[in-house]
Design a protein around this motif. Sequence first.
Motif: not given
Length: 406
Positions: A131-141, A228-233
């Motif tokens: 059930g984990r969404r893409s954004w939550a996975q991006a935060v982990e990675l 983290g994902p926002e900084l990456f994008l």
Amino acid sequence: MATSPDTLRARLEDRADLLEAARLRYRALRLMLRGFFWRDTLRSNLELLREVVRDQSEVDMTLASVCRRAAAEAWPKDSASMLLLAEVSQLHEALARLVARRLRTPTKPPVLADALLLLEEELLAEGPLLGRRSWAQAVELLPRNLPELRAACAAAEIFERIFKRPVIEGALPFNAAEADEIRRALPLADTAKAALWSRVHRFDPSGRLTDFLEKRARRVPVRTPRSGPELFLHAVFWTDLANSRLRTLLDARFSPVRPLAQEWPELLGWLVEREVSPDVRLSASAVLSEGRAGLLEVAAELASLSHSRPVGAWNEEAAWARLERAARRAKGEQGPDMDCLCDALHLFIRLRGQRETPARFFSMERERSLSGFTPPSLAEELADLPGLVLLARTAAGRPAAERRRG
């Protein structure tokens, strides 16, 4: 004579702050790993794990050096500094044992930092929870304190500052100091971005997260990035925009030659200098051979002669002299770029100039129908680059009376 606690702490200097920060991080990380749902907890705090990894080598060296000094100077065992050293050492050993138990691999890394990185990889390799969404996975990675992410953000800050502002058409969008900043930021940004995408691909076998991030990276950032994902994008968007703008600029300035990406840093500063002094030479380097530098000089002169009429004083004879000098420098070059330059010169020789004296010679927009033109002579076909430049200069010359009629 007994040494006061204040004196002992002063001897530690800034290393006391490092050890106290390590103590707090060790405690927090140990509590997470001891919990029943330690995987979920650690997934949400990978930034803490990265902070421990980042400072671990310095902590190890500090512990070793301070322990040697304490033994040599006989520091009191009940002093605050010695208690701090003892607690950090105990927490380090306890954390190392706990991480070793949580690792699935039979071979345990002896160094704590390596063990923590391996534990992070094992967690991320398990994939997102149900059930984990893409954004939550991006935060982990993509934790915010990834070294590659910090490097990408530092370069993107330079690109945003320079390429966000409006630019006069035909002018360079940067000055000499900014060109030097871009020159240093380009390889840093490309390396960091490649490492970050590689990290995403490694832990995203389905490609779903990769597609999600690639679509989001094409959007213009509208708010200050925090996660983290926002900084990456944000970094990917401005790095891609900078590469696109530079590609367009360099293609226009060196047409018909397309400079290679690794040559861009060498060319940016030269373009700025050339705006001030057209006679400045492009220096050879480890990236640019002497012949390649001359070929790019020829391309820059041809592109300059292909644009609209210059503003202010312009010396036609000086332009031809620069073109001939650069052609002699590039005489030994071979390949598609040399063929393109020769084709452009052959075109001008065929056209033989126009009735009106052009201020720019090699523009493809000036091409007329070639019907009725005599094919070039054998000498023209066999001429090398300097010979073609000389033939083009001869073809451009016309009697003064004809010029007045034009």
